[in-house]
Design a protein around this motif. Structure first.
Motif, PDB file in Angstrom:
ATOM      1  N   THR A 176       0.868  -1.177   0.000  1.00 46.17           N
ATOM      2  CA  THR A 176       0.000   0.000   0.000  1.00 46.17           C
ATOM      3  C   THR A 176       0.901   1.221   0.000  1.00 46.17           C
ATOM      4  O   THR A 176       1.979   1.188   0.580  1.00 46.17           O
ATOM      5  N   PRO A 177       0.474   2.289  -0.656  1.00 45.90           N
ATOM      6  CA  PRO A 177       1.336   3.470  -0.687  1.00 45.90           C
ATOM      7  C   PRO A 177       1.567   4.006   0.723  1.00 45.90           C
ATOM      8  O   PRO A 177       0.661   3.960   1.562  1.00 45.90           O
ATOM      9  N   SER A 178       2.773   4.492   0.988  1.00 47.18           N
ATOM     10  CA  SER A 178       3.016   5.086   2.299  1.00 47.18           C
ATOM     11  C   SER A 178       2.316   6.436   2.343  1.00 47.18           C
ATOM     12  O   SER A 178       2.118   7.077   1.319  1.00 47.18           O
ATOM     13  N   LYS A 179       1.981   6.862   3.567  1.00 54.86           N
ATOM     14  CA  LYS A 179       1.170   8.082   3.692  1.00 54.86           C
ATOM     15  C   LYS A 179       2.008   9.342   3.547  1.00 54.86           C
ATOM     16  O   LYS A 179       1.490  10.420   3.371  1.00 54.86           O
ATOM     17  N   GLY A 180       3.301   9.209   3.634  1.00 54.82           N
ATOM     18  CA  GLY A 180       4.159  10.391   3.525  1.00 54.82           C
ATOM     19  C   GLY A 180       5.488  10.092   4.157  1.00 54.82           C
ATOM     20  O   GLY A 180       5.806   8.938   4.423  1.00 54.82           O
ATOM     21  N   PHE A 181       6.258  11.153   4.409  1.00 51.00           N
ATOM     22  CA  PHE A 181       7.587  10.978   4.990  1.00 51.00           C
ATOM     23  C   PHE A 181       7.530  10.176   6.295  1.00 51.00           C
ATOM     24  O   PHE A 181       8.418   9.390   6.583  1.00 51.00           O
ATOM     25  N   ASP A 182       6.465  10.415   7.075  1.00 50.73           N
ATOM     26  CA  ASP A 182       6.438   9.896   8.432  1.00 50.73           C
ATOM     27  C   ASP A 182       6.399   8.380   8.521  1.00 50.73           C
ATOM     28  O   ASP A 182       6.890   7.819   9.484  1.00 50.73           O
ATOM     29  N   ASP A 183       5.790   7.701   7.552  1.00 49.48           N
ATOM     30  CA  ASP A 183       5.781   6.251   7.706  1.00 49.48           C
ATOM     31  C   ASP A 183       6.692   5.531   6.717  1.00 49.48           C
ATOM     32  O   ASP A 183       6.492   4.374   6.406  1.00 49.48           O
ATOM     33  N   LEU A 184       7.731   6.229   6.269  1.00 48.92           N
ATOM     34  CA  LEU A 184       8.797   5.533   5.555  1.00 48.92           C
ATOM     35  C   LEU A 184       9.664   4.827   6.598  1.00 48.92           C
ATOM     36  O   LEU A 184       9.809   5.309   7.720  1.00 48.92           O
ATOM     37  N   TYR A 185      10.252   3.715   6.219  1.00 48.87           N
ATOM     38  CA  TYR A 185      11.101   2.985   7.160  1.00 48.87           C
ATOM     39  C   TYR A 185      12.544   3.459   7.025  1.00 48.87           C
ATOM     40  O   TYR A 185      13.113   3.458   5.935  1.00 48.87           O
ATOM     41  N   ASN A 186      13.121   3.931   8.128  1.00 47.72           N
ATOM     42  CA  ASN A 186      14.457   4.518   8.077  1.00 47.72           C
ATOM     43  C   ASN A 186      15.533   3.654   8.737  1.00 47.72           C
ATOM     44  O   ASN A 186      16.701   4.027   8.726  1.00 47.72           O
ATOM     45  N   GLY A 187      15.151   2.541   9.338  1.00 46.94           N
ATOM     46  CA  GLY A 187      16.127   1.648   9.948  1.00 46.94           C
ATOM     47  C   GLY A 187      16.778   2.241  11.190  1.00 46.94           C
ATOM     48  O   GLY A 187      16.242   3.124  11.845  1.00 46.94           O
ATOM     49  N   GLY A 188      17.967   1.724  11.542  1.00 53.73           N
ATOM     50  CA  GLY A 188      18.696   2.221  12.708  1.00 53.73           C
ATOM     51  C   GLY A 188      18.701   1.239  13.854  1.00 53.73           C
ATOM     52  O   GLY A 188      18.055   0.186  13.808  1.00 53.73           O
ATOM     53  N   ARG A 189      19.465   1.590  14.921  1.00 56.35           N
ATOM     54  CA  ARG A 189      19.560   0.702  16.075  1.00 56.35           C
ATOM     55  C   ARG A 189      18.223   0.551  16.787  1.00 56.35           C
ATOM     56  O   ARG A 189      17.883  -0.514  17.286  1.00 56.35           O
ATOM     57  N   ASN A 190      17.478   1.646  16.841  1.00 56.65           N
ATOM     58  CA  ASN A 190      16.155   1.609  17.462  1.00 56.65           C
ATOM     59  C   ASN A 190      15.129   2.115  16.457  1.00 56.65           C
ATOM     60  O   ASN A 190      14.642   3.234  16.569  1.00 56.65           O
TER      61      ASN A 190
END
Lengths: 379, 393
Positions: B25-39
């Motif tokens: 499903t399309p992401s809703k915007g910047f906020d629910d993109l997955y950015n990874g990282g330690r946490n």
């Protein structure tokens, strides 16, 4: 088609740049103007252009042309814009040949297109009637009379009017002002009875004239396309014509801009070159950006013609509106940034603003095409 | 079957099997993109599953070499992967500054050891990066940055402050411009170093913007250790790397100039209606919208032309210098027209009736587009000097 020039096109562009700078320069335009030339271009230079094939550059090979398409013609027109070269490239090659190819019967095309391609026939469109381009408002009338038609009306902004041997006159054989239906195109000889051709002097010193048609009789054989059905072909021709003019305006604007930037690097005031002032640098940089945008839309619109794209009308109005805007800004800034010397007739930069405004106006200016662009976008 | 056709078939069936339904499903915007990282911030558990599966094939960075965690795909394979992902509307598995900014710089300037150390962690989404460039007194004049790096043998001791550090409060590591030498011109003596944001002496403070919230932070360094093994390129020669990276950032930001899905003209027509001839009822607004839409079309043609020229081996021509300037100015125009076309609806700040104020917040946020990554005025300076060759004052 990728938005880059292929080898053949790059060579054509270079050849055109070299030839026009040498043979059809601003210097020549100035001489033609100062000598009061009615024709407004040099027949010798036009003969050489025809020999190089430019008169038939966009005409199909089966009709004696080069078949290079409109991208090729656009490249030549861009260079003509740079050099302000006066020639029948616009009237005959860009407009009349296109309209004949669009509307003509096989017989008419066989008779007229090879003659144009050879540089032997000058033909031109007679369309505009009032102060503005408004093709559907055409009021000139064509009334059936026996085997032919009788045409009455007046035409303005007829390019190369006093040099053309054949006019393609748009007149209404049916419908009323505003209708697409009922517009017809007629081939009218320059020597026809009842036809008066008047030279008009416009700011760009080109050959433009007015026609008065007073009971001009033509036979049915002179009808180009079906009676009352000229609009689709005429409309497509006007789109192509506007894309060609946009290419000319691109060359004109680029040249005026480059001359201006060169002047900014050489003119000194307050002890330094004026090009070091940020107030001028940012205006020049913005103009550079606009020119690069203009270059892209001209190339895309020329490809739209050659690829037979369905959105030709949109691309044409986008290209013409954008290049009207760019040319207006480039030519105004050219005068302003040159300062006093830009106001003198002796200096060449003034020729650019004069040709710019006439080319902008021809077949619809910025206001016409931005309005049409919005309409074509559904609002 | 050709190799490419086989690649397509395999890709299709792998995606079909491995892409969770929720990630189609399309992401809703910047906020629910997955950015990874330690946490990692996770809105949905499938985000991490999808990222891990793609990373295992190297497809979070499909065009990077395999030895650095990439997929080693060539141009044609990359195109196929993108097409097949688009066909099932698969989300991007991982979006990060590591991929879009640091990665290209490391590939270009890093040592083999540095590439092997950092690139695979970026590819797997293990480490989230932030960019330490701007300082309170080094904005448009970035090269006058003053954050000090003192030579302590095997490491530098870093003291100073950065500002406008996107996601500094969420990032694990930082790629940072520091001053290792003060004696020469301001462009010399800048070094490009990497260090862990969990190091003692690093603190961050989020900055709230006029649009309500923001990813930006102030970042403070108080005797922070950065090991010399993480100095990229030569000491004092970091400006060239910084500039290289900025061109990637500008390309990313200029993408904002693209046409929106529903045209502003259509939107205005729905809210304001048309006259008898079908034209938008307000002629003044109609003209402004038409000018904006024309420039958007023409800007798109320019992006396409420069792309085609680059493909034809002509390199990024002078036209690309206008992208950042023109793209961000266009985006500001679009946001202003949203307000003009939608009226009261666009002025809402909060509440469901205004969808949380998304229109007004986007509008306010867009004002920063022509400031961040080099202001419009800096872009015009660059065009005037580097492209037009106009002299310095």
């Amino acid at each position: 088609m990728a938005l880059v020039l292929n080898e053949e096109q790059a060579m054509l562009k270079e050849a055109a740049a070299g030839f026009l700078a040498e043979k059809a320069s601003i210097k020549q335009l100035r001489e033609l103007r100062d000598s009061g030339s009615e024709q407004g271009f040099s027949s010798d230079v036009w003969g050489e252009m025809a020999q190089m094939g430019w008169a038939g550059i966009a005409i199909a090979e089966e009709f004696g042309g080069l078949g290079y398409g409109y991208t090729g013609l656009g490249l030549v027109l861009e260079q003509a814009g740079r050099n302000l070269s006066a020639s029948p490239l616009q009237s005959t090659v860009l407009v009349a040949a296109t309209l004949i190819a669009e509307l003509g019967s096989q017989e008419q095309k066989q008779k007229l297109l090879p003659a144009i391609a050879a540089g032997e026939l000058l033909a031109t469109l007679a369309l505009q009637e009032g102060g503005h381009h408004a093709p559907l408002q055409t009021a000139a009338s064509a009334v059936r009379d026996g085997d032919g038609f009788v045409i009455n009306g007046g035409k303005l902004m007829v390019l190369d009017a006093t040099s053309a041997a054949t006019f393609i006159v748009i007149a209404r054989s049916g419908g009323t002002a505003g209708d697409e239906q009922g517009l017809s195109a007629f081939l009218v000889d320059a020597g026809a009875d009842g036809l008066k051709v008047e030279q008009r002097s416009l700011v760009d010193s080109r050959n433009v004239g007015a026609l008065i048609l007073d009971n001009v009789r033509v036979s049915s054989a002179n009808l180009l396309g079906a009676e009352g059905q000229a609009w689709p072909g005429l409309s497509r021709t006007l789109d192509i014509a506007n894309i060609g003019l946009a290419a000319e305006l691109l060359g004109l604007s680029a040249e005026a801009f480059e001359r201006t930037v060169a002047y900014l690097k050489e003119r000194k005031q307050f002890g330094r070159v004026i090009g070091s002032f940020q107030g001028l640098q940012h205006r020049a940089a913005e103009l550079f950006a606009e020119l690069e945008l203009g270059r892209s839309i001209v190339l895309q619109a020329l490809h739209a013609v050659d690829d037979g794209q369905a959105d030709l009308a949109l691309m044409a109005s986008a290209a013409k509106a954008k290049l009207c805007e760019v040319a207006q800004r480039a030519s105004n800034e050219a005068i302003q940034m040159h300062g006093g010397i830009g106001m003198t007739d002796e200096y060449d930069i003034g020729f650019f603003i004069k040709r710019a405004r006439v080319a902008q106006h021809t077949f619809g200016d910025y206001n016409y095409h931005l309005d049409r662009f919005a309409q074509l976008n559904g609002f | 079957m050709s190799d490419l056709e086989q690649f397509r078939q395999e890709t299709r069936s792998w995606l079909e099997e491995n892409c969770p339904a929720s990630m189609r499903t399309p992401s809703k915007g910047f906020d629910d993109l997955y950015n990874g990282g330690r946490n990692p911030e996770i809105d949905h558990p499938d985000q991490k599953i999808w990222c891990d599966r793609m990373a295992a094939r190297g497809w979070t960075v499909p065009h990077w070499p395999k030895e650095y965690g990439g997929g080693g795909l060539d141009k044609d394979e990359l195109k196929i992967l993108r097409q097949e992902m688009a066909a099932i509307t698969a989300r991007s598995p991982l979006d990060s500054f590591g991929i879009s900014m640091l990665g290209p710089a490391l590939l270009q300037f890093g040592t083999e050891e540095q590439k092997l150390e950092h690139l695979p962690k970026i590819a797997r989404g293990e480490i989230r990066w932030c960019q330490g460039y701007s300082e309170p007194n080094a904005g448009s004049d970035l090269a006058s940055l003053a954050t000090k790096a003192e030579d302590k043998g095997d490491h530098y001791l870093i003291n100073g402050q950065k500002i406008w550090t996107s996601y500094a409060d969420k990032a694990d590591w930082i790629f940072c411009l520091v001053r290792t030498d003060n004696s020469g011109s301001k462009h010399e003596g800048i070094s490009f170093v990497l260090f862990d944001m969990a190091s003692p002496g690093v603190t961050t403070r989020p900055i709230k913007l006029i649009s309500g919230s923001s990813p930006f932070c102030e970042t403070f360094f108080d005797n922070v250790k950065a090991y010399k093994t993480n100095l990229i390129g030569e000491e004092g020669k970091g400006w060239a790397i910084a500039k290289y990276l900025l061109t990637h950032e500008r390309e990313m930001i200029s993408g904002f100039g693209a046409a929106p899905k529903k045209s502003v003209g259509q939107m205005a027509l729905e809210t304001m209606g048309s006259d008898a001839s079908g034209r938008l009822a307000n002629g003044v607004l109609r003209q402004t919208i038409a000018q904006y839409q024309l420039d958007t079309l023409v800007f798109g043609a320019t992006m396409a032309r420069v792309g085609d020229e680059a493909k034809a081996g002509q390199g990024l021509g002078a036209a690309s210098s206008i992208f950042k300037y023109y793209g961000t100015e266009l985006n500001k125009r679009r946001n202003e027209l949203n307000l003009a076309a939608l009226g009261e609806q666009a002025l809402g700040w909060d509440g469901d009736e205004y969808r949380g104020g998304v229109i007004s917040r986007d509008w306010l946020r867009s004002k920063g587009n022509s400031i961040e990554g080099g202001t419009s005025e800096v872009q015009l300076n660059i065009i005037a000097k580097r492209v037009l060759g106009l002299p310095d004052a």
